[in-house]
Design a protein around this motif. Sequence first.
Motif, PDB file in Angstrom:
ATOM      1  N   LEU A  39      36.239 -21.580  32.721  1.00  0.00           N
ATOM      2  CA  LEU A  39      36.190 -21.679  31.264  1.00  0.00           C
ATOM      3  C   LEU A  39      35.638 -20.388  30.661  1.00  0.00           C
ATOM      4  O   LEU A  39      36.098 -19.927  29.610  1.00  0.00           O
ATOM      5  N   PHE A  40      34.695 -19.797  31.348  1.00  0.00           N
ATOM      6  CA  PHE A  40      34.013 -18.622  30.824  1.00  0.00           C
ATOM      7  C   PHE A  40      34.796 -17.338  31.061  1.00  0.00           C
ATOM      8  O   PHE A  40      34.354 -16.256  30.666  1.00  0.00           O
ATOM      9  N   GLN A  41      35.970 -17.451  31.725  1.00  0.00           N
ATOM     10  CA  GLN A  41      36.878 -16.315  31.821  1.00  0.00           C
ATOM     11  C   GLN A  41      37.754 -16.178  30.583  1.00  0.00           C
ATOM     12  O   GLN A  41      38.343 -15.124  30.337  1.00  0.00           O
ATOM     13  N   LEU A  42      37.833 -17.254  29.794  1.00  0.00           N
ATOM     14  CA  LEU A  42      38.690 -17.245  28.606  1.00  0.00           C
ATOM     15  C   LEU A  42      37.997 -16.669  27.386  1.00  0.00           C
ATOM     16  O   LEU A  42      38.639 -16.117  26.497  1.00  0.00           O
ATOM     17  N   ALA A  43      36.673 -16.829  27.320  1.00  0.00           N
ATOM     18  CA  ALA A  43      35.950 -16.399  26.119  1.00  0.00           C
ATOM     19  C   ALA A  43      34.477 -16.256  26.431  1.00  0.00           C
ATOM     20  O   ALA A  43      33.970 -16.764  27.443  1.00  0.00           O
ATOM     21  N   ASP A  44      33.791 -15.576  25.535  1.00  0.00           N
ATOM     22  CA  ASP A  44      32.334 -15.527  25.546  1.00  0.00           C
ATOM     23  C   ASP A  44      31.863 -16.792  24.832  1.00  0.00           C
ATOM     24  O   ASP A  44      31.903 -16.873  23.600  1.00  0.00           O
ATOM     25  N   ILE A  45      31.454 -17.790  25.612  1.00  0.00           N
ATOM     26  CA  ILE A  45      31.192 -19.120  25.068  1.00  0.00           C
ATOM     27  C   ILE A  45      29.694 -19.325  24.870  1.00  0.00           C
ATOM     28  O   ILE A  45      28.898 -19.129  25.801  1.00  0.00           O
ATOM     29  N   GLU A  46      29.350 -19.732  23.672  1.00  0.00           N
ATOM     30  CA  GLU A  46      27.968 -20.107  23.377  1.00  0.00           C
ATOM     31  C   GLU A  46      27.882 -21.626  23.359  1.00  0.00           C
ATOM     32  O   GLU A  46      28.598 -22.298  22.612  1.00  0.00           O
ATOM     33  N   LEU A  47      27.018 -22.177  24.202  1.00  0.00           N
ATOM     34  CA  LEU A  47      26.883 -23.615  24.349  1.00  0.00           C
ATOM     35  C   LEU A  47      25.744 -24.126  23.477  1.00  0.00           C
ATOM     36  O   LEU A  47      24.655 -23.554  23.471  1.00  0.00           O
ATOM     37  N   GLU A  48      26.001 -25.195  22.755  1.00  0.00           N
ATOM     38  CA  GLU A  48      24.971 -25.815  21.931  1.00  0.00           C
ATOM     39  C   GLU A  48      25.014 -27.328  22.106  1.00  0.00           C
ATOM     40  O   GLU A  48      26.092 -27.928  22.076  1.00  0.00           O
ATOM     41  N   LEU A  49      23.848 -27.918  22.269  1.00  0.00           N
ATOM     42  CA  LEU A  49      23.724 -29.364  22.335  1.00  0.00           C
ATOM     43  C   LEU A  49      23.451 -29.879  20.930  1.00  0.00           C
ATOM     44  O   LEU A  49      22.340 -29.734  20.421  1.00  0.00           O
ATOM     45  N   PHE A  50      24.469 -30.453  20.297  1.00  0.00           N
ATOM     46  CA  PHE A  50      24.284 -31.004  18.951  1.00  0.00           C
ATOM     47  C   PHE A  50      23.619 -32.378  19.027  1.00  0.00           C
ATOM     48  O   PHE A  50      22.672 -32.670  18.310  1.00  0.00           O
ATOM     49  N   CYS A  51      24.124 -33.227  19.922  1.00  0.00           N
ATOM     50  CA  CYS A  51      23.516 -34.515  20.227  1.00  0.00           C
ATOM     51  C   CYS A  51      24.107 -34.957  21.561  1.00  0.00           C
ATOM     52  O   CYS A  51      24.987 -34.294  22.105  1.00  0.00           O
ATOM     53  N   ASN A  52      23.621 -36.048  22.100  1.00  0.00           N
ATOM     54  CA  ASN A  52      24.137 -36.524  23.386  1.00  0.00           C
ATOM     55  C   ASN A  52      24.235 -38.041  23.333  1.00  0.00           C
ATOM     56  O   ASN A  52      23.399 -38.756  23.857  1.00  0.00           O
ATOM     57  N   LEU A  53      25.297 -38.511  22.656  1.00  0.00           N
ATOM     58  CA  LEU A  53      25.415 -39.923  22.334  1.00  0.00           C
ATOM     59  C   LEU A  53      26.749 -40.495  22.808  1.00  0.00           C
ATOM     60  O   LEU A  53      27.755 -39.792  22.858  1.00  0.00           O
ATOM     61  N   ASP A  54      26.742 -41.769  23.128  1.00  0.00           N
ATOM     62  CA  ASP A  54      27.998 -42.499  23.223  1.00  0.00           C
ATOM     63  C   ASP A  54      28.634 -42.443  21.848  1.00  0.00           C
ATOM     64  O   ASP A  54      27.960 -42.575  20.824  1.00  0.00           O
ATOM     65  N   SER A  55      29.957 -42.273  21.780  1.00  0.00           N
ATOM     66  CA  SER A  55      30.583 -42.055  20.478  1.00  0.00           C
ATOM     67  C   SER A  55      30.518 -43.273  19.568  1.00  0.00           C
ATOM     68  O   SER A  55      30.726 -43.171  18.359  1.00  0.00           O
ATOM     69  N   SER A  56      30.202 -44.439  20.114  1.00  0.00           N
ATOM     70  CA  SER A  56      30.016 -45.613  19.263  1.00  0.00           C
ATOM     71  C   SER A  56      28.794 -45.462  18.367  1.00  0.00           C
ATOM     72  O   SER A  56      28.647 -46.197  17.384  1.00  0.00           O
ATOM     73  N   GLU A  57      27.928 -44.499  18.683  1.00  0.00           N
ATOM     74  CA  GLU A  57      26.738 -44.247  17.866  1.00  0.00           C
ATOM     75  C   GLU A  57      26.977 -43.194  16.783  1.00  0.00           C
ATOM     76  O   GLU A  57      26.078 -42.930  15.973  1.00  0.00           O
ATOM     77  N   MET A  58      28.144 -42.587  16.752  1.00  0.00           N
ATOM     78  CA  MET A  58      28.425 -41.568  15.736  1.00  0.00           C
ATOM     79  C   MET A  58      28.627 -42.235  14.380  1.00  0.00           C
ATOM     80  O   MET A  58      29.481 -43.104  14.235  1.00  0.00           O
ATOM     81  N   GLN A  59      27.825 -41.820  13.402  1.00  0.00           N
ATOM     82  CA  GLN A  59      27.826 -42.407  12.078  1.00  0.00           C
ATOM     83  C   GLN A  59      28.081 -41.336  11.016  1.00  0.00           C
ATOM     84  O   GLN A  59      28.001 -40.132  11.307  1.00  0.00           O
ATOM     85  N   PRO A  60      28.403 -41.735   9.766  1.00  0.00           N
ATOM     86  CA  PRO A  60      28.678 -40.747   8.713  1.00  0.00           C
ATOM     87  C   PRO A  60      27.584 -39.699   8.527  1.00  0.00           C
ATOM     88  O   PRO A  60      27.895 -38.536   8.241  1.00  0.00           O
ATOM     89  N   ALA A  61      26.321 -40.070   8.693  1.00  0.00           N
ATOM     90  CA  ALA A  61      25.246 -39.080   8.549  1.00  0.00           C
ATOM     91  C   ALA A  61      25.374 -37.978   9.598  1.00  0.00           C
ATOM     92  O   ALA A  61      25.108 -36.797   9.308  1.00  0.00           O
TER      93      ALA A  61
END
Length: 347
Positions: A39-61
């Motif tokens: 993956l890192f041969q394709l681009a200079d990738i910056e990794l960020e952890l926004f959250c780590n949730l099951d997607s059933s927990e994703m809400q409008p906020a």
Amino acid sequence: MPRLLLLHTGGTLGMAGGRPSALRPAAFFKTLKSRCPELFQLADIELELFCNLDSSEMQPALWSRLATHLHRRLPDFDGAVVTHGTDTLAYTASALSFMLPGLDKPVVMTGSQRPLGEVRSDARLNLIDAVLSALQGPPEVSICFDSHLYRGNRARKVKVAEYDAFDSPNYPLLGTLGVEALFAPGLRQKGPRRLRERLESRVFLLKVFPGLDPALPLALLPQVRGLVLEAYGAGNYPLDPTLGHSLLPLFREARARDVPVVVVSQAHRNGVDLSLYESGAAALAEGALSGGDMTPSAALVKLMQGLAYHQDKEARARFIQTPIVGEMTDRPSNVHGTPAKKSRRAR
């Protein structure tokens, strides 16, 4: 090398465990670097952890926070990839498409049906394809899955246990990633890149079904600001008052309370035409709004934003029934869309 932002929000792709134990969110970036180093041969990738949730927990906020973060960070990158669980992926993709109008860079969402750490996982190819799509694909919010690129607000999850989990019934693919990667031009949005992060979440998605007691949604009306109605076929619902299940009083009461009702179809292909049958025409007469061929998830998010930004009833109706970011077909006679031209190639 091009610069890419990769935001992780959670989902099966980054989970651990599995039969006989349940899947659960787990550390992702260490697994990513060990299982997908190319993956890192394709681009200079910056990794960020926004959250780590099951997607059933994703809400409008969280959608608002994610859109705000992408709006702030995108100027420093050539594109972005957002990893996300598949169950609510179409909702989040729809939300981001409305919240980030004027995009001039790709925001590609992806996930997987099996965790990246498993031997037969689809996560590795999905990630590689998503990164390539974020570098060479169209400048809009899209979903990359099983070597296909879909417009985010046109996609639906249609399968639970197969790798081709998504479909776009009413709009052609934005890209196919086989031996060659072929991309359509996609949206050419007007105006500068903006952030419209506000949403009114007091809405309800009601599915019409045989036996639905009209008293139930009528009792719900005082609690909501808007309603999306998944009707039968071209916009049909029970109308005959002598049979005791007519939903026409719901439209009348919604109009009296200034609660917009957006009608979409339960059918995956084509869309509603409220002028076609008697019940649809009756709904139109009571102020119902046609959702055309929008998916229920796109219609719901668009209604949330329409309520947040348009207090005037007429302005709100125009917003909901006008294509904003490719979420609905402009002309009902062309609900299938037209085939995308193959404009870019990459090996």
